[in-house]
Motif scaffolding. Sequence first.
Motif, short mmCIF file in Angstrom:
data_model
loop_
_atom_site.label_atom_id
_atom_site.label_comp_id
_atom_site.label_asym_id
_atom_site.label_seq_id
_atom_site.Cartn_x
_atom_site.Cartn_y
_atom_site.Cartn_z
N UNK A 19 30.01 48.06 74.32
CA UNK A 19 28.84 47.16 74.12
C UNK A 19 29.02 45.73 74.06
N UNK A 20 30.34 45.31 73.81
CA UNK A 20 30.57 43.80 73.71
C UNK A 20 31.32 43.30 75.13
N UNK A 21 31.41 44.28 75.78
CA UNK A 21 32.24 43.74 77.11
C UNK A 21 31.64 42.86 77.92
N UNK A 22 32.50 41.81 78.27
CA UNK A 22 31.80 40.53 79.11
C UNK A 22 32.48 40.52 80.64
N UNK A 23 33.54 41.04 80.61
CA UNK A 23 34.15 41.07 81.92
C UNK A 23 34.87 42.60 82.39
N UNK A 82 25.99 42.91 77.94
CA UNK A 82 26.59 41.71 77.78
C UNK A 82 27.53 41.19 78.93
N UNK A 83 27.57 41.96 79.73
CA UNK A 83 28.56 41.78 81.01
C UNK A 83 27.99 40.40 81.63
N UNK A 84 29.17 39.74 82.07
CA UNK A 84 28.78 38.42 82.61
C UNK A 84 29.66 38.51 84.00
N UNK A 85 30.45 39.16 84.22
CA UNK A 85 31.28 39.33 85.30
C UNK A 85 31.60 40.59 85.71
N UNK A 97 21.17 42.00 82.51
CA UNK A 97 20.44 40.67 82.59
C UNK A 97 21.18 39.50 82.39
N UNK A 98 22.50 39.68 81.96
CA UNK A 98 23.39 38.48 81.44
C UNK A 98 24.41 38.22 82.70
N UNK A 99 24.41 39.04 83.60
CA UNK A 99 25.43 38.96 84.71
C UNK A 99 25.38 37.60 85.45
N UNK A 100 26.40 37.13 85.72
CA UNK A 100 26.52 36.05 86.37
C UNK A 100 27.19 35.95 87.49
N UNK A 101 28.13 36.75 87.67
CA UNK A 101 28.99 36.95 88.90
C UNK A 101 29.20 38.50 89.39
N UNK A 102 28.68 38.82 90.35
CA UNK A 102 28.75 39.84 91.19
C UNK A 102 29.54 39.83 92.41
N UNK A 103 30.61 40.74 92.44
CA UNK A 103 31.75 40.70 93.58
C UNK A 103 31.53 41.93 94.20
N UNK A 104 31.15 42.28 95.53
CA UNK A 104 30.69 43.29 96.23
C UNK A 104 31.59 43.01 97.57
N UNK A 105 31.94 42.15 97.92
CA UNK A 105 32.71 42.05 99.40
C UNK A 105 33.70 43.25 99.58
N UNK A 106 33.84 43.36 100.84
CA UNK A 106 34.78 44.15 101.70
C UNK A 106 34.53 45.67 100.79
#
Length: 320
Positions: free
Chosen positions: A102-106, A127-130, A150-159
């Motif tokens: 529940x405290x994971x950010x990355x 609390x995930x941001x990346x 809702x706190x996610x700042x970066x989402x990497x879905x390439x390839x």
Amino acid sequence: MERWFSRITMFWMLFLGEVQSQDWTKCSTGCTCDGNKMSVTCNGLKNVPNDIQKDAKELRLQFNSLSSLPHTAFHGLNKLTILNLWGNKLQTLPPGVFDHLVTLETLGLSNNQLKSLPPGVFDHLTKLTVLWLNENKLQRLPNGVFDKLTNLKELWLQRNQLRSVPQGVFDSLSSLSTISLEANTWDCKSCDILYLSRWIRENPQKVKTSGGRVEDPDGVTCQGTMESVNKITKENTFQAGCPTTTQQMATSPASTTTTETMTVREKQTKPRMKIFQEELFSKASIFFCQVIFTQHVSLVVIHILAEIPLLHIVCVVRKP
């Protein structure tokens, strides 16, 4: 006295056990521990250790040989802020595997072999941001998979191998500043691509390249061509035949229920109306025939009127 001594001994043993669990000088086999950073890094593993320090804040399991995860793999590690699983052999994720973080950010899941994600897999990571999901084999995303982030700042879905994304899948990402979508198999011949196309047009500053993180909305291209996904619209392509929003609403479950309800009502209403009409017509016909017979209308007139089917039935059958 003996009872008190026993209790004190038990308390002391529990205390020592707790201290030992927090002792950063005793690290899991195959792992190195940094007590200052509260960080654990493991190498050469096929399974996640079950004796990782409970107060660890960083767990780095990248480039191991993990092919699967038990659903309890990270239970008890509720202080983690970073979990890195890059470069393993994960093909699936068990439901609930991240529920206690529940405290994971990355969260790093790139360079695995994930083909799909279980529904709700990220729901407790508020609390995930990346989130790194690139370099996998993802063919689809579950509906609402990012709704709680809702706190996610970066989402990497390439390839990956994504052909489209579900309607509204990015709409809850109110904090998103970076997303990478390049090098997927985007199917621009399907109506399902229209949501992604519109979303990119409305959020071009968020679409970045995977390397330099440079803004590049035109870098997200259709499979087999160099055409940009954000150029696909109903107006300038064959997508003109795609359903409108109104039509989509008409085929939604709620609309289907309404339609079914109306159909039931019609089925309930029409028979009653039909019965009423038949009864009214029958009574009118009987009255008309009685008038004919009581007034001694000539047989010629009766035969002419009897040519009308319903009057024929009523008058002939009821003829005195």
